[in-house]
Design a protein around this motif. Structure first.
Motif, short mmCIF file in Angstrom:
data_model
loop_
_atom_site.label_atom_id
_atom_site.label_comp_id
_atom_site.label_asym_id
_atom_site.label_seq_id
_atom_site.Cartn_x
_atom_site.Cartn_y
_atom_site.Cartn_z
N THR A 20 0.80 -1.35 0.10
CA THR A 20 0.01 -0.04 -0.08
C THR A 20 0.91 1.36 -0.01
O THR A 20 0.78 2.00 -0.48
CB THR A 20 -1.01 0.02 1.39
N VAL A 21 2.07 1.21 0.78
CA VAL A 21 2.82 2.26 0.73
C VAL A 21 3.36 2.53 -0.53
O VAL A 21 3.54 3.61 -0.88
CB VAL A 21 3.92 2.05 1.88
N ALA A 22 4.08 1.49 -1.07
CA ALA A 22 4.48 1.70 -2.45
C ALA A 22 3.45 2.20 -3.46
O ALA A 22 3.92 2.94 -4.38
CB ALA A 22 4.90 0.23 -2.84
N LYS A 23 2.28 1.78 -3.48
CA LYS A 23 1.31 2.33 -4.25
C LYS A 23 0.99 3.82 -4.17
O LYS A 23 0.93 4.49 -5.22
CB LYS A 23 -0.07 1.55 -4.29
N PHE A 24 1.00 4.24 -2.96
CA PHE A 24 0.94 5.77 -2.57
C PHE A 24 2.10 6.59 -3.13
O PHE A 24 1.96 7.63 -3.63
CB PHE A 24 0.57 6.04 -1.35
N VAL A 25 3.56 5.98 -3.07
CA VAL A 25 4.51 6.51 -3.48
C VAL A 25 4.35 6.72 -5.29
O VAL A 25 4.83 7.78 -5.60
CB VAL A 25 5.80 5.67 -3.14
N ALA A 26 3.79 5.73 -5.65
CA ALA A 26 3.57 5.56 -7.17
C ALA A 26 2.67 6.68 -7.55
O ALA A 26 2.92 7.44 -8.62
CB ALA A 26 2.98 4.28 -7.77
N ILE A 35 -3.77 4.72 -10.47
CA ILE A 35 -2.94 4.44 -9.34
C ILE A 35 -3.51 4.72 -8.16
O ILE A 35 -3.34 3.83 -7.29
CB ILE A 35 -1.48 4.85 -9.72
N LEU A 36 -3.91 5.66 -7.80
CA LEU A 36 -4.84 6.22 -6.80
C LEU A 36 -5.89 5.16 -6.27
O LEU A 36 -5.95 4.72 -5.38
CB LEU A 36 -5.26 7.55 -6.65
N SER A 37 -6.51 4.79 -7.32
CA SER A 37 -7.46 3.68 -7.26
C SER A 37 -7.10 2.57 -6.69
O SER A 37 -7.55 1.71 -5.83
CB SER A 37 -8.39 3.47 -8.20
N ASP A 38 -5.97 2.10 -7.49
CA ASP A 38 -5.31 0.83 -6.97
C ASP A 38 -4.84 1.07 -5.27
O ASP A 38 -5.04 0.01 -4.55
CB ASP A 38 -4.24 0.52 -7.74
N ALA A 39 -4.19 2.06 -5.15
CA ALA A 39 -3.68 2.52 -3.60
C ALA A 39 -4.84 2.56 -2.45
O ALA A 39 -4.75 1.74 -1.67
CB ALA A 39 -3.11 3.59 -3.75
N LEU A 40 -6.17 2.89 -3.16
CA LEU A 40 -7.22 2.98 -2.09
C LEU A 40 -7.64 1.58 -1.94
O LEU A 40 -8.03 1.05 -0.64
CB LEU A 40 -8.46 3.67 -2.78
N GLU A 41 -7.68 0.66 -2.82
CA GLU A 41 -7.97 -0.63 -2.87
C GLU A 41 -7.17 -1.39 -1.68
O GLU A 41 -7.59 -2.08 -1.08
CB GLU A 41 -8.18 -1.54 -4.12
N GLU A 82 -15.19 -7.47 4.89
CA GLU A 82 -14.23 -7.00 3.64
C GLU A 82 -14.95 -6.87 2.39
O GLU A 82 -14.68 -5.76 1.67
CB GLU A 82 -13.44 -8.37 3.55
N GLY A 83 -16.20 -7.35 2.33
CA GLY A 83 -16.83 -7.34 1.05
C GLY A 83 -17.53 -5.74 0.90
O GLY A 83 -17.41 -4.85 0.05
N ALA A 84 -17.90 -5.40 2.23
CA ALA A 84 -18.45 -4.15 2.36
C ALA A 84 -17.36 -3.07 2.10
O ALA A 84 -17.71 -2.05 1.51
CB ALA A 84 -19.25 -3.81 3.45
N MET A 85 -16.23 -3.23 2.75
CA MET A 85 -15.13 -2.34 2.80
C MET A 85 -14.80 -2.15 1.09
O MET A 85 -14.44 -1.02 0.60
CB MET A 85 -14.00 -2.75 3.47
N ILE A 86 -14.69 -3.32 0.29
CA ILE A 86 -14.29 -3.28 -0.96
C ILE A 86 -15.33 -2.49 -1.89
O ILE A 86 -15.13 -1.87 -2.88
CB ILE A 86 -14.21 -4.86 -1.69
N ASP A 153 -6.90 -7.62 -6.71
CA ASP A 153 -6.37 -6.51 -6.82
C ASP A 153 -5.20 -6.70 -7.84
O ASP A 153 -4.57 -5.74 -8.43
CB ASP A 153 -5.72 -6.51 -5.38
N ALA A 154 -4.46 -7.77 -7.70
CA ALA A 154 -3.40 -8.19 -8.65
C ALA A 154 -3.92 -8.25 -10.14
O ALA A 154 -3.03 -7.57 -10.77
CB ALA A 154 -2.79 -9.57 -8.38
N TYR A 155 -4.76 -8.55 -10.50
CA TYR A 155 -5.49 -8.66 -11.91
C TYR A 155 -5.77 -7.36 -12.27
O TYR A 155 -5.44 -6.84 -13.55
CB TYR A 155 -6.63 -9.61 -12.11
N SER A 156 -6.34 -6.57 -11.28
CA SER A 156 -6.85 -4.93 -11.62
C SER A 156 -5.21 -4.31 -12.07
O SER A 156 -5.54 -3.30 -12.94
CB SER A 156 -7.54 -4.27 -10.78
N SER A 157 -4.23 -4.71 -11.32
CA SER A 157 -3.05 -4.10 -11.48
C SER A 157 -2.43 -4.32 -12.79
O SER A 157 -1.84 -3.34 -13.47
CB SER A 157 -2.15 -4.27 -10.37
#
Length: 328
Positions: A20-26, A35-41, A82-86, A153-157
């Motif tokens: 998560t930290v790495a994605k926010f750095v990106a 990329i922000l969307s990926d980091a939020l997930e 977890e489903g609700a958070m997603i 998450d990996a597939y969407s990335s």
């Protein structure tokens, strides 16, 4: 086994936090909404992982007076949370994508973002596969649910990386919010699936795969127990890794109580032995046989048979689940 599950989910939590930290750095490098969307997930991965740790801890607690069936139901709360958070993350991602469609910011250092997201994608793929495999081996729906989320998450990335490469070489900035919107829809779908699974478990929806397994076990061994005339009104409830099964079993009406107990115990032991990885608790109501049971009763030396044997009725969902004795 619970301690092993906790170790695995703690490992997942630590890795998810780093990714998560790495994605926010990106994101700070590129200002890309995708990329922000990926980091939020990924933030949801961390929050859900923490809740999963607690649910696995509760699942491992023994039965007590307040929880006579154990604490396994909390796993369904875990995957529901977890489903609700997603689902919420998906809505936020779609909202942010809409904003960026209207006002597209200048993207920067796309190359840096590509390498960072590629690294996190590979790590998520390996972690997700490990969690799903571990969940299957340990019969843990919490590990499996967490692993499925991380795999999503990996597939969407992967789609995100492809979009970033295209943007980098073509300058088509509109692809950034478009990919973000597509990711949001995919995330919403996964959130709905997990919430649906959670509701099914909490509402004690019958798992037909387990029913088929139990019926198959009884069918394979019924020739060893001719006193088992029929099994009906079967209901299966799941509590984490354990199952509670109640059903009616028809036995010869003249059996002594000790023999009745032995027959019921044999049925319970067989299912527990062959349904590997699960602890199965039975609550069995015994019914006495009636004259209409004779044509399909395989107890050939029955002293009170009123009708000759005709044929065996195979046990299936259609006649094991309803609350009625089997008749020829």
């Amino acid at each position: 086994m619970i301690r092993k599950e906790l170790r695995i989910i703690l490992l997942s939590l630590g890795i998810s936090l780093l990714l998560t930290v790495a994605k926010f750095v990106a994101y700070f490098f590129t200002h890309s909404v995708a990329i922000l969307s990926d980091a939020l997930e990924s933030i949801i991965n961390v929050v859900a992982g923490g809740f999963a740790c607690y649910s696995i801890y509760l699942t491992g607690k023994p039965k007590d007076e307040n929880h006579p069936y154990g604490h396994g139901k909390v796993e369904f709360f875990s995957i529901g949370f977890e489903g609700a958070m997603i689902f919420i993350a998906g809505i936020l991602i779609l909202f942010k994508a809409g904003q960026y469609f209207i006002m597209q910011p200048e993207l920067e250092k796309i190359g840096h973002g590509i390498w960072l997201i590629t690294g996190t994608s590979v790590a998520n793929l390996l972690l997700g596969i490990y969690l799903v495999k571990s969940g299957r081996n340990l019969r843990s729906i919490t590990l499996s649910g967490n692993g499925q989320h991380i795999l999503t998450d990996a597939y969407s990335s992967v789609a995100l990386i492809a979009a970033l490469v295209i943007i980098h070489y073509t300058g088509l900035r509109w692809l950034d919010p478009a990919v973000s919107a597509a990711m949001g829809i995919l995330i919403l779908r996964k959130g709905y699936q997990l919430m649906r699974q959670s509701i099914s478990g909490l509402m004690d929806e019958t798992d037909m795969k387990v029913v088929d397994q139990v019926i198959g076990i009884l069918n394979r061994h019924r020739h060893e127990h001719p006193n088992w005339i029929d099994v009906h009104n079967m209901r299966v409830q799941q509590y984490g890794n354990n199952y509670h099964i109640d059903c009616h079993v028809t036995l010869p009406y003249y059996l002594e109580l000790t023999l009745v107990h032995e027959e019921i115990k044999a049925m319970e032991n067989l299912v527990n032995k062959e349904l590997e990885g699960h602890e199965v608790e039975f609550f069995i109501h015994v019914d006495p046989c009636i004259p209409s049971s004779c044509p399909h009763c395989t107890l050939m030396e029955c002293p009170v048979r009123s009708h000759p044997y005709e044929h065996t009725i195979g046990w299936t969902r259609e006649n094991v689940l309803p609350n009625r004795k089997h008749t020829a």
